[in-house]
Design an enzyme around this catalytic site. Structure first.
Site, PDB file in Angstrom:
ATOM      1  N   GLY A  67      -0.098  -5.025   0.841  1.00 45.39           N
ATOM      2  CA  GLY A  67      -1.309  -4.910   0.042  1.00 45.39           C
ATOM      3  C   GLY A  67      -1.188  -5.587  -1.308  1.00 45.39           C
ATOM      4  N   GLU A  81       3.749  -5.992   7.279  1.00 40.75           N
ATOM      5  CA  GLU A  81       3.164  -4.873   8.024  1.00 40.75           C
ATOM      6  C   GLU A  81       3.668  -4.779   9.453  1.00 40.75           C
ATOM      7  OE1 GLU A  81       0.209  -5.862   4.730  1.00 40.75           O
ATOM      8  OE2 GLU A  81       1.521  -6.978   6.078  1.00 40.75           O
ATOM      9  N   ALA A 136       0.851  -1.182   0.000  1.00 35.65           N
ATOM     10  CA  ALA A 136       0.000   0.000   0.000  1.00 35.65           C
ATOM     11  C   ALA A 136       0.894   1.242   0.000  1.00 35.65           C
ATOM     12  CB  ALA A 136      -0.913  -0.012   1.225  1.00 35.65           C
ATOM     13  N   GLU A 159      -2.003  -9.154  -0.681  1.00 38.38           N
ATOM     14  CA  GLU A 159      -3.449  -9.229  -0.433  1.00 38.38           C
ATOM     15  C   GLU A 159      -4.230  -9.102  -1.733  1.00 38.38           C
ATOM     16  OE1 GLU A 159      -4.080  -7.401   3.988  1.00 38.38           O
ATOM     17  OE2 GLU A 159      -3.240  -6.047   2.493  1.00 38.38           O
TER      18      GLU A 159
END
Length: 300
Positions: free
Chosen positions: A151, A174, A108, A154
Site C-alpha cells: 500500500g 502482496e 497496509a 500504491e
C-alpha cells in the site's frame, strides 16, 4: 525473503523510530488556511503544516513510526481530511506527502485486514477511500525515503511526482501474503514501468531500488537521503508560483494520458488548452512575457 517482507508489512513486527527529516520546521497539529487553522480533531497519525518561503506548500508527514507507517484505517481517514484542508486552502499551490527516513509506508495494516471476509470487503468497498489521494486537483509530490511497499508503493503512485531518497525501496509483495495489490498496484505500476517489470514485481514480491525505479520511469529524481525533502519543497515551491487554476488543468490533461485513448486524451488537452484562454492568468502570463516582466498570477 518472504518472512522479512511479512515483517515489514506487519505493524507489530518491528519497533522502528522515525529519523528526523532534513530541516523540517516544527509541525502543526492541523493545517492552517487563510482563516486560521482548520477545525476538527487533532491528527494522531500525521504531522501537517505549511512550508516554503511563501508558506504555499502543504507538507503532510505520515507519523506512525512504531509500525513503519503502516496504513491503518485511521491514518487513511486522517490523510483524506488533511488533503481536503490543503485542497481548500487558497494559499497552498502544491502538496508534499512523505514519511520518515526509515519508511515512507511499509504497507497496509495487515492486522486490520487479516480477519476480513469477501462479504465485508465487497459490501464495505474496502480500500475505496484510498482513491482520495488520486482525486486531489492540486499537484502532490511523494518524497519517498526507506520502504514504499504494498500500500505504501500504491500511495506513492497515486501522487503526481515521486522523488526518492537513494536508499528507498519500492515493491508490491502482496503475493507473499496470499493476495494481490488492491489499491491500484497492478494498474499504476504497469503504466509506470511496463508490463514485464510490473509482472516480475507483482508475481515475485521482489523490491527495486530507488535507482532502478528511476531507470524504469517510476521515480523522477533520486537524492541523498538528507537532501530529499529540501528537493521536494523546492519543486513544490516552483509549482506553487504558477497559476493554481492552470496547474490543475495541466494535471488533469496529463492524467488523461493514463486513463483514455490517445484520441480522447488529445481532445481533453485541446479542451483544457482552449479553457485557459478564458482565464485572467493566461492573459497575464502572455502579457508579462511580451513585456519582459515576471507574471503576477491571481489564480483566476
Amino acid at each position: 525473503m518472504a518472512a522479512a517482507l511479512r515483517a515489514l508489512l506487519r505493524p507489530a513486527a518491528a519497533a522502528a523510530t522515525a529519523l528526523p527529516l532534513a530541516r523540517l520546521p516544527p509541525p502543526l497539529r492541523a493545517p492552517c488556511g487563510a482563516r486560521g487553522c482548520s477545525a476538527g480533531a487533532p491528527f494522531r497519525y500525521l504531522l501537517v503544516q505549511k512550508t516554503g518561503a511563501m508558506k504555499n506548500v502543504g507538507l503532510i508527514q505520515l507519523n506512525r513510526p512504531q509500525a513503519l507507517n503502516a496504513l491503518c484505517d485511521g491514518l487513511m481517514v486522517e490523510l483524506a481530511r488533511a488533503l481536503e484542508a490543503m485542497e481548500s486552502d487558497p494559499n497552498v499551490g502544491a502538496i508534499i506527502l512523505t514519511g520518515s527516513q526509515k519508511a515512507f509506508a511499509a504497507g497496509a495494516d495487515i492486522k486490520e485486514m487479516q480477519k476480513k471476509t469477501f462479504q465485508e470487503c465487497y459490501r464495505g468497498g474496502f480500500l475505496a477511500g484510498w482513491d482520495k489521494v488520486a482525486t486531489v486537483r492540486k499537484p502532490i509530490i511523494a518524497a519517498v525515503n526507506g520502504y514504499a511497499l504494498g500500500g505504501g508503493c500504491e500511495l506513492a503512485m497515486m501522487c503526481d511526482i515521486i522523488y526518492a531518497g537513494e536508499k528507498a525501496q519500492f515493491g508490491q509483495p502482496e503475493i507473499l501474503l496470499g493476495t494481490i495489490p488492491g489499491a491500484g498496484g497492478t494498474q499504476r505500476l504497469t503504466r509506470a514501468v511496463g508490463k514485464s517489470l510490473a509482472m516480475e514485481m507483482v508475481l515475485t514480491g521482489d523490491q527495486i531500488s530507488a535507482q532502478e525505479a528511476k531507470e524504469a520511469g517510476l521515480v523522477s529524481k533520486v537524492y541523498p537521503v538528507e537532501k530529499l525533502l529540501d528537493a521536494a519543497i523546492a519543486c513544490a515551491e516552483k509549482i506553487a508560483r504558477n497559476s493554481k487554476l492552470v496547474a490543475a488543468m495541466a494535471k488533469e490533461s496529463v492524467n488523461a494520458a493514463f486513463e483514455t485513448t490517445l484520441t480522447e486524451g488529445n481532445r481533453t488537452e485541446k479542451r483544457l488548452f482552449y479553457a485557459t484562454f478564458a482565464t485572467s492568468d493566461r492573459e497575464e502570463g502572455m502579457t508579462a512575457f511580451v513585456e519582459k516582466r515576471k507574471a503576477k498570477f491571481t489564480d483566476s
